[in-house]
Each structure stands twice: as structure tokens, then as C-alpha cells.
Write a protein that holds these residues in place. Structure first.
Motif, PDB file in Angstrom:
ATOM      1  N   SER A   7       1.060  -1.576   0.380  1.00  0.00           N
ATOM      2  CA  SER A   7      -0.009   0.145   0.232  1.00  0.00           C
ATOM      3  C   SER A   7       0.610   1.510  -0.518  1.00  0.00           C
ATOM      4  N   LYS A   8       0.139   2.026  -0.912  1.00  0.00           N
ATOM      5  CA  LYS A   8       1.101   3.732  -0.746  1.00  0.00           C
ATOM      6  C   LYS A   8       0.558   5.318  -0.059  1.00  0.00           C
ATOM      7  N   ARG A   9      -1.377   4.331  -0.767  1.00  0.00           N
ATOM      8  CA  ARG A   9      -2.143   6.054  -0.052  1.00  0.00           C
ATOM      9  C   ARG A   9      -3.224   5.564   1.050  1.00  0.00           C
ATOM     10  N   ILE A  10      -3.384   5.954   2.051  1.00  0.00           N
ATOM     11  CA  ILE A  10      -3.994   5.861   3.354  1.00  0.00           C
ATOM     12  C   ILE A  10      -5.061   6.695   3.732  1.00  0.00           C
ATOM     13  N   ALA A  11      -6.404   6.870   3.386  1.00  0.00           N
ATOM     14  CA  ALA A  11      -6.687   7.750   3.488  1.00  0.00           C
ATOM     15  C   ALA A  11      -7.604   8.062   4.833  1.00  0.00           C
ATOM     16  N   VAL A  12      -7.142   8.956   6.189  1.00  0.00           N
ATOM     17  CA  VAL A  12      -7.639   8.824   6.876  1.00  0.00           C
ATOM     18  C   VAL A  12      -8.820   9.537   7.474  1.00  0.00           C
ATOM     19  N   SER A  37      -1.184   8.883  12.268  1.00  0.00           N
ATOM     20  CA  SER A  37      -1.022   9.400  10.472  1.00  0.00           C
ATOM     21  C   SER A  37       0.313  10.111  10.383  1.00  0.00           C
ATOM     22  N   GLU A  38       1.094  10.912  11.188  1.00  0.00           N
ATOM     23  CA  GLU A  38       2.879  11.946  11.166  1.00  0.00           C
ATOM     24  C   GLU A  38       3.434  10.546  11.248  1.00  0.00           C
ATOM     25  N   ALA A  39       3.477   9.378  11.392  1.00  0.00           N
ATOM     26  CA  ALA A  39       4.797   7.711  11.647  1.00  0.00           C
ATOM     27  C   ALA A  39       4.154   7.413  10.412  1.00  0.00           C
ATOM     28  N   MET A  40       2.711   7.471  10.011  1.00  0.00           N
ATOM     29  CA  MET A  40       2.745   7.021   8.572  1.00  0.00           C
ATOM     30  C   MET A  40       3.491   6.978   7.224  1.00  0.00           C
ATOM     31  N   GLN A  41       3.217   8.282   7.897  1.00  0.00           N
ATOM     32  CA  GLN A  41       3.339   9.661   7.018  1.00  0.00           C
ATOM     33  C   GLN A  41       5.167   9.609   7.069  1.00  0.00           C
ATOM     34  N   ASN A  42       5.426   9.884   7.677  1.00  0.00           N
ATOM     35  CA  ASN A  42       7.091   9.649   8.463  1.00  0.00           C
ATOM     36  C   ASN A  42       8.127   8.461   7.746  1.00  0.00           C
ATOM     37  N   ALA A  43       6.848   7.082   7.224  1.00  0.00           N
ATOM     38  CA  ALA A  43       7.220   5.936   7.060  1.00  0.00           C
ATOM     39  C   ALA A  43       6.972   5.055   5.728  1.00  0.00           C
ATOM     40  N   GLY A  44       6.563   6.539   4.829  1.00  0.00           N
ATOM     41  CA  GLY A  44       6.804   6.725   3.856  1.00  0.00           C
ATOM     42  C   GLY A  44       5.061   6.579   2.987  1.00  0.00           C
ATOM     43  N   TYR A  45       3.741   6.544   3.799  1.00  0.00           N
ATOM     44  CA  TYR A  45       2.720   6.526   3.403  1.00  0.00           C
ATOM     45  C   TYR A  45       2.545   7.896   2.593  1.00  0.00           C
ATOM     46  N   THR A  46       2.038   8.170   1.793  1.00  0.00           N
ATOM     47  CA  THR A  46       0.579   9.095   1.772  1.00  0.00           C
ATOM     48  C   THR A  46      -0.069   8.941   2.030  1.00  0.00           C
ATOM     49  N   ILE A  47      -0.732  10.571   3.053  1.00  0.00           N
ATOM     50  CA  ILE A  47      -1.890  10.972   4.108  1.00  0.00           C
ATOM     51  C   ILE A  47      -2.236  11.422   2.669  1.00  0.00           C
ATOM     52  N   ILE A  48      -3.871  11.689   2.985  1.00  0.00           N
ATOM     53  CA  ILE A  48      -4.677  12.274   2.394  1.00  0.00           C
ATOM     54  C   ILE A  48      -5.890  12.584   3.808  1.00  0.00           C
ATOM     55  N   PRO A  49      -6.466  13.140   4.502  1.00  0.00           N
ATOM     56  CA  PRO A  49      -6.673  13.905   5.739  1.00  0.00           C
ATOM     57  C   PRO A  49      -8.146  12.950   5.034  1.00  0.00           C
ATOM     58  N   ASP A  52      -5.302   3.085  -1.169  1.00  0.00           N
ATOM     59  CA  ASP A  52      -5.169   1.322  -0.752  1.00  0.00           C
ATOM     60  C   ASP A  52      -5.475   1.148   0.880  1.00  0.00           C
ATOM     61  N   ILE A  53      -5.477   2.473   1.572  1.00  0.00           N
ATOM     62  CA  ILE A  53      -5.760   1.843   2.871  1.00  0.00           C
ATOM     63  C   ILE A  53      -6.784   2.491   3.153  1.00  0.00           C
ATOM     64  N   VAL A  54      -8.130   2.384   3.597  1.00  0.00           N
ATOM     65  CA  VAL A  54      -8.899   3.885   4.744  1.00  0.00           C
ATOM     66  C   VAL A  54      -8.835   2.781   5.697  1.00  0.00           C
TER      67      VAL A  54
END
Length: 137
Positions: A18-23, A38-50, A75-77
Motif C-alpha cells: 500500500s502507498k496511499r492511506i485516506a484517514v 498518521s504522522e508516523a505513517m507519513q514519516n514511514a513513506g505513506y501518502t496521507i489523505i486527511p 489503498d487503505i481507508v
């Protein structure tokens, strides 16, 4: 069918592909769990969509009011809402064609689980995505 999370191997696969996570329910307040995770996941390389109609931007990303407002694939909600809101978010998840629905620690709903299972959406409930990610680095 009772709620049953995928195996650790499947969760690892979901996180690694997965690459894109809608939070859904991402707060702009840095002291809130949704922000820290979400910040931790963003720092791990995922794109975060608030996904939150009450904020303009979180973690440097433009927020959208609802899942249907997202351009491109999700990819992930990842859901930070109370359990009673999960059926509605599950329907939106299916509508946008997201591959995985992830309800955070302490959040689960049988109706939402059954709906997602019927629509063949990988479903994880009552688990923290940050904790699971740390297990499989």
C-alpha cells in the motif's frame, strides 16, 4: 460471521503493498492519536489523505470532506471514528474502490465488517496501523 482479522502475513502484505492511506477523522491537533499515528505513517513513506470536513490541511496535505472527494486510488481507508459510524464509512470505502478498510484500536462494528466482507474488501478492525507497521518493518 464474527469479526476476524487477516493473518499477520496478510497484514504485512497489505502494509508493504500500500502507498496511499485516506484517514477518516484525522484531526489537525498534534496531541490527538489520529494525528500522531498518521504522522508516523507519513514519516514511514505513506501518502496521507486527511478526510475531515472541519479542517483545511493536516500534516501538509490538503484535507477532503469525504472519501468520494479523493482523486486517484486509495489503498487503505484508516478510520478514527466511533464504532457506530463504521457502516457509513464502509459503504463509502466500497464506493471508492479502496482495497483495505482499517478501523483503529478499540473500533469495530459487525454490520460494517459483514458489508465489507460481502464486497471483498480486506478488513482489519480494532488494530493500530502504526503498531502493526512497526511489527513488520
Amino acid at each position: 460471521m464474527s469479526i476476524q482479522n487477516p493473518s499477520d502475513d496478510k497484514i504485512k502484505e497489505v502494509l508493504h503493498t500500500s502507498k496511499r492511506i485516506a484517514v477518516v477523522g484525522l484531526s489537525g491537533n498534534p496531541s490527538r492519536t489520529s494525528y500522531m499515528v498518521s504522522e508516523a505513517m507519513q514519516n514511514a513513506g505513506y501518502t496521507i489523505i486527511p478526510v475531515n470536513p472541519t479542517v483545511e490541511e493536516v500534516l501538509g496535505e490538503k484535507a477532503v470532506a469525504r472519501l468520494q472527494d479523493i482523486e486517484g486510488e486509495v489503498d487503505i481507508v484508516n478510520v478514527f471514528r466511533r464504532s457506530e459510524h463504521l457502516p457509513e464509512v464502509a459503504k463509502d470505502t466500497v464506493e471508492i474502490g479502496a482495497k483495505t478498510f482499517w478501523a483503529q484500536l478499540g473500533v469495530a462494528n459487525q454490520e460494517a465488517y459483514d458489508y465489507l466482507h460481502e464486497h471483498e474488501v480486506e478488513t482489519i478492525m480494532d488494530r493500530c496501523i502504526k503498531v502493526e507497521h512497526a511489527k513488520f518493518k
